[in-house]
Design an enzyme around this catalytic site. Sequence first.
Site, PDB file in Angstrom:
ATOM      1  N   GLU A   1       0.831  -1.211   0.000  1.00 31.29           N
ATOM      2  CA  GLU A   1       0.000   0.000   0.000  1.00 31.29           C
ATOM      3  C   GLU A   1       0.867   1.263   0.000  1.00 31.29           C
ATOM      4  OE1 GLU A   1      -2.913   0.827   3.313  1.00 31.29           O
ATOM      5  OE2 GLU A   1      -4.287   0.236   1.743  1.00 31.29           O
TER       6      GLU A   1
ATOM      7  N   LYS B   1     -14.326   0.979  -3.664  1.00 30.64           N
ATOM      8  CA  LYS B   1     -15.391   1.456  -2.774  1.00 30.64           C
ATOM      9  C   LYS B   1     -16.446   2.195  -3.586  1.00 30.64           C
ATOM     10  CE  LYS B   1     -12.211   2.032   1.179  1.00 30.64           C
ATOM     11  NZ  LYS B   1     -11.622   2.999   2.148  1.00 30.64           N
TER      12      LYS B   1
ATOM     13  N   HIS C   1       6.667 -27.265  -0.797  1.00 34.86           N
ATOM     14  CA  HIS C   1       5.962 -28.392  -1.428  1.00 34.86           C
ATOM     15  C   HIS C   1       4.782 -27.924  -2.259  1.00 34.86           C
ATOM     16  CE1 HIS C   1       8.385 -31.266   0.910  1.00 34.86           C
ATOM     17  NE2 HIS C   1       8.423 -30.257   1.772  1.00 34.86           N
TER      18      HIS C   1
HETATM   19  O1  G6P Z   1      -9.047   2.265   9.798  1.00 37.55           O
HETATM   20  P1  G6P Z   1      -9.945   2.492   8.611  1.00 37.55           P
HETATM   21  O2  G6P Z   1     -10.163   3.949   8.322  1.00 37.55           O
HETATM   22  O3  G6P Z   1     -11.199   1.692   8.695  1.00 37.55           O
HETATM   23  O4  G6P Z   1      -9.144   1.944   7.318  1.00 37.55           O
HETATM   24  C1  G6P Z   1      -8.792   0.587   7.270  1.00 37.55           C
HETATM   25  C2  G6P Z   1      -7.928   0.347   6.033  1.00 37.55           C
HETATM   26  O5  G6P Z   1      -8.701   0.612   4.892  1.00 37.55           O
HETATM   27  C3  G6P Z   1      -8.271   1.697   4.075  1.00 37.55           C
HETATM   28  O6  G6P Z   1      -9.073   1.636   2.914  1.00 37.55           O
HETATM   29  C4  G6P Z   1      -6.807   1.597   3.694  1.00 37.55           C
HETATM   30  O7  G6P Z   1      -6.609   0.724   2.630  1.00 37.55           O
HETATM   31  C5  G6P Z   1      -5.924   1.087   4.798  1.00 37.55           C
HETATM   32  O8  G6P Z   1      -4.736   1.822   4.853  1.00 37.55           O
HETATM   33  C6  G6P Z   1      -6.629   1.132   6.127  1.00 37.55           C
HETATM   34  O9  G6P Z   1      -5.802   0.543   7.120  1.00 37.55           O
END
Ligand code: G6P
Length: 457
Positions: free
Chosen positions: A285, A420, A306
Amino acid sequence: MPVSFDFTNVLSFITNSEFENISEFVKQAHNQLHQQTGPGSDYLGWIDWPINYDKEEFLQVKLAAERIQQQSDALIVIGIGGSYLGSKAAIEALSHTFHNQVKGNTEVYFAGHNISPTYITHLLQLLEGKDISINVISKSGTTTEPALAFRIFRTLLEKKYGKEEARNRIYVTTDRSKGALRNLAVEEGYETFVIPDNIGGRYSVLTPVGLLPMAVAGLNIDQVMQGAKAAYHKYNNPVLATNESYQYAAVRNIFYNKGKSIELFVSYEPGLLSTAEWWKQLFGESEGKDEKGLFPASVNFSTDLHSMGQYVQEGHRLFFETVLQVKKPSLDLVIQEDPANIDGLNFLAGKTMDEVNKKAALGTSLAHVDGGVPNLVIELDELNEFTFGEMIYFFEKACAISGTLLGVNPFDQPGVEAYKTNMFALLGKEGFEKEREKLENRLLPSGNSQNDEVKIQ
Ligand SMILES: O=P(O)(O)OC[C@H]1O[C@H](O)[C@H](O)[C@@H](O)[C@@H]1O
């Protein structure tokens, strides 16, 4: 008990001049980080965190952990990405392999890191009859997966204990002042812990995000922070020749520029499987941007020798291996003599299983180097809370330097928003009408995308 870095196996793949040439760039990357002049400088709170973490909140974490242990057979940690991978890595590395707890403490389970109804139903079944508490963790407070799981578990707790008692079993770790989860916690009166504004999710394991679940599982979080503090001082200098975290970053960058596109994280303990998952998010990331970056993959040997051993030995020479070794095993077993010796293993009698594991590791490294796969070795003296804290900081610092050398912002993750947006549009979320229309033009009545249909035809 240092974390040591050995790249002697690598020196047949890179030249001294390549290593010397990068040292000036490493110094510049160090200065950019420490002077906060690069991209993402709003998210550098993790750098000094081991020496200036919130000591009052640290005590609050320990008190809450004691309360959770007294009131619960199980703690459910609800979070995704950096909000659960670090604590899962620590607990699996340092507690009982088959019970996520140090003996006699509360078992820790994880939810909210997928959208699988089977997973959550099976977890609910497993928890039947147990007293439970919840630690819901989300920096943004709006991530769908943990929010869904929290809705299910909050409803369960209120049904099981009543609203008042449920309130005392829900612990929230989120943004200091904003976000849906902060607002909900304030409204419902849940105990809260803070994810500092200037520490991103994948760098947050040493904050209450990781520390509360670790403490509930019975880990010594004072030792975790002591190890991180030792690493802070050890890897705080810009001189490549004396900074092993930076040497790891430099070698990664050299291999990337020489055409390697995958870094294979190798461990020889099943308890380190989740450490590999945490490591993959940290590097994947942080560096996977602008169509750049090493792809972080992982294998667990000797098991995966394996399944993936053939490819690593003779497949496409795309990668190098970073082996996380543990010098002294947490436990060991002596192999007994068998007078019948039908299995022919008496040549191992009197040796310990760890001795066999170590010889397997050495034999594997030598074979893979012969097969053209460079091997870096990062060695922990032993696997305990102190060395785990050191290792976390070792990788965090290396990742920040490596991402800076790569020329990306190691601290943002804009690409995560794409799925998302599509998911919300496809689910008919308000405000995503335009995106939904665009997607529907791509989708056939079958719900498959035109691309899929064309491929099938
Ligand atoms: O802690 P949050 O705001 O729920 O985010 C949780 C996770 O999702 C995000 O989309 C990012 O990909 C991550 O870097 C993060 O750790």
